[in-house]
Design a protein around this motif. Structure first.
Motif, PDB file in Angstrom:
ATOM      1  N   ASP A  53       2.233  17.444  -8.555  1.00 42.16           N
ATOM      2  CA  ASP A  53       1.905  16.432  -9.376  1.00 42.16           C
ATOM      3  C   ASP A  53       2.059  17.344 -10.502  1.00 42.16           C
ATOM      4  OD1 ASP A  53       1.091  14.388  -7.597  1.00 42.16           O
ATOM      5  OD2 ASP A  53      -1.139  15.021  -7.736  1.00 42.16           O
ATOM      6  N   TRP A  54       2.002  18.344 -10.715  1.00 45.49           N
ATOM      7  CA  TRP A  54       2.388  19.314 -12.125  1.00 45.49           C
ATOM      8  C   TRP A  54       3.810  19.606 -12.881  1.00 45.49           C
ATOM      9  CZ3 TRP A  54       4.447  23.556 -11.806  1.00 45.49           C
ATOM     10  CH2 TRP A  54       3.552  24.714 -10.597  1.00 45.49           C
ATOM     11  N   GLU A 105       6.078  17.205 -11.518  1.00 45.82           N
ATOM     12  CA  GLU A 105       6.318  15.444 -12.849  1.00 45.82           C
ATOM     13  C   GLU A 105       6.497  16.173 -14.044  1.00 45.82           C
ATOM     14  OE1 GLU A 105       3.603  12.939 -11.211  1.00 45.82           O
ATOM     15  OE2 GLU A 105       4.237  13.191  -9.594  1.00 45.82           O
ATOM     16  N   VAL A 106       5.778  17.297 -14.809  1.00 44.82           N
ATOM     17  CA  VAL A 106       5.272  17.645 -16.214  1.00 44.82           C
ATOM     18  C   VAL A 106       4.862  16.023 -16.870  1.00 44.82           C
ATOM     19  CG1 VAL A 106       6.546  18.330 -18.626  1.00 44.82           C
ATOM     20  CG2 VAL A 106       6.924  19.191 -16.431  1.00 44.82           C
ATOM     21  N   ALA A 107       3.850  15.306 -16.853  1.00 42.16           N
ATOM     22  CA  ALA A 107       2.827  14.096 -16.547  1.00 42.16           C
ATOM     23  C   ALA A 107       2.430  15.161 -18.331  1.00 42.16           C
ATOM     24  CB  ALA A 107       1.786  13.734 -16.033  1.00 42.16           C
ATOM     25  N   ARG A 108       2.194  14.192 -19.093  1.00 45.41           N
ATOM     26  CA  ARG A 108       1.437  13.775 -20.416  1.00 45.41           C
ATOM     27  C   ARG A 108       0.529  12.537 -20.136  1.00 45.41           C
ATOM     28  NH1 ARG A 108       1.842  18.613 -19.211  1.00 45.41           N
ATOM     29  NH2 ARG A 108       3.123  20.181 -20.305  1.00 45.41           N
ATOM     30  N   HIS A 123       6.100   9.141 -11.170  1.00 46.04           N
ATOM     31  CA  HIS A 123       4.889  10.115 -10.609  1.00 46.04           C
ATOM     32  C   HIS A 123       5.638   9.270  -8.786  1.00 46.04           C
ATOM     33  CE1 HIS A 123       1.061  11.409  -8.861  1.00 46.04           C
ATOM     34  NE2 HIS A 123       1.287  10.137  -8.861  1.00 46.04           N
ATOM     35  N   ARG A 145       1.037   7.106 -20.032  1.00 52.56           N
ATOM     36  CA  ARG A 145       1.442   8.461 -19.009  1.00 52.56           C
ATOM     37  C   ARG A 145       2.661   8.362 -19.551  1.00 52.56           C
ATOM     38  NH1 ARG A 145       3.694  10.313 -14.236  1.00 52.56           N
ATOM     39  NH2 ARG A 145       2.024  12.058 -13.167  1.00 52.56           N
ATOM     40  N   TRP A 146       3.400   9.687 -19.921  1.00 53.50           N
ATOM     41  CA  TRP A 146       4.866   9.678 -19.604  1.00 53.50           C
ATOM     42  C   TRP A 146       4.699  11.093 -18.845  1.00 53.50           C
ATOM     43  CZ3 TRP A 146       6.703  14.113 -20.964  1.00 53.50           C
ATOM     44  CH2 TRP A 146       8.698  14.449 -21.151  1.00 53.50           C
ATOM     45  N   SER A 147       6.039  11.052 -18.357  1.00 60.53           N
ATOM     46  CA  SER A 147       5.751  12.105 -17.495  1.00 60.53           C
ATOM     47  C   SER A 147       7.901  12.418 -16.646  1.00 60.53           C
ATOM     48  CB  SER A 147       5.676  11.843 -16.007  1.00 60.53           C
ATOM     49  OG  SER A 147       6.333  11.419 -15.461  1.00 60.53           O
TER      50      SER A 147
END
Length: 123
Positions: A14-15, A17-20, A32, A26-28
């Protein structure tokens, strides 16, 4: 060190994916449950650890545990309704349907039983 790598990778798919989150969305960097949730990517990473690091190398147990932890994460995600990609990271997602997973207790029992397999591989 293998246990430390295993725990460190518990959320790695999950991390990575560099999600923000921003403006309620949600932007990654990666969508996902695509490339980071593909089992063969982590098997290749595990093979690379075997190839480039000798089993006597200090980072080898951590790398082995990290890949095993990521594979366990993917296996747990495969039991959810969303599922995970099987061969094509950007293709259709499949889910692992286990009859005991219908409850929280069943999910926990299935996770512990399946999670024991990677731990046995680390021994």
């Amino acid at each position: 060190m293998a246990a430390v790598g295993f725990v460190a990778a518990a959320k790695a798919p999950d991390w990575l994916e560099v999600a923000r989150w921003g403006l309620g969305r949600r932007w990654s960097l990666l969508p996902h449950r695509t490339i980071t949730h593909t089992w063969w990517v982590w098997w290749l990473a595990w093979g690379a650890a075997w190839f480039w690091l000798s089993p006597q190398h200090a980072l080898f147990p951590f790398a082995t545990g990290f890949c095993a932890g990521a594979l366990w994460h993917i296996l747990a995600d495969a039991m959810t309704p969303m599922g995970v990609p099987v061969l094509n990271p950007f293709g259709r997602r499949r889910r692992l349907r286990l009859p005991v997973v219908g409850t929280d207790v069943g999910f926990g029992a299935a996770s512990m039983a399946i999670g024991g397999v990677p731990l046995l591989l680390l021994m």
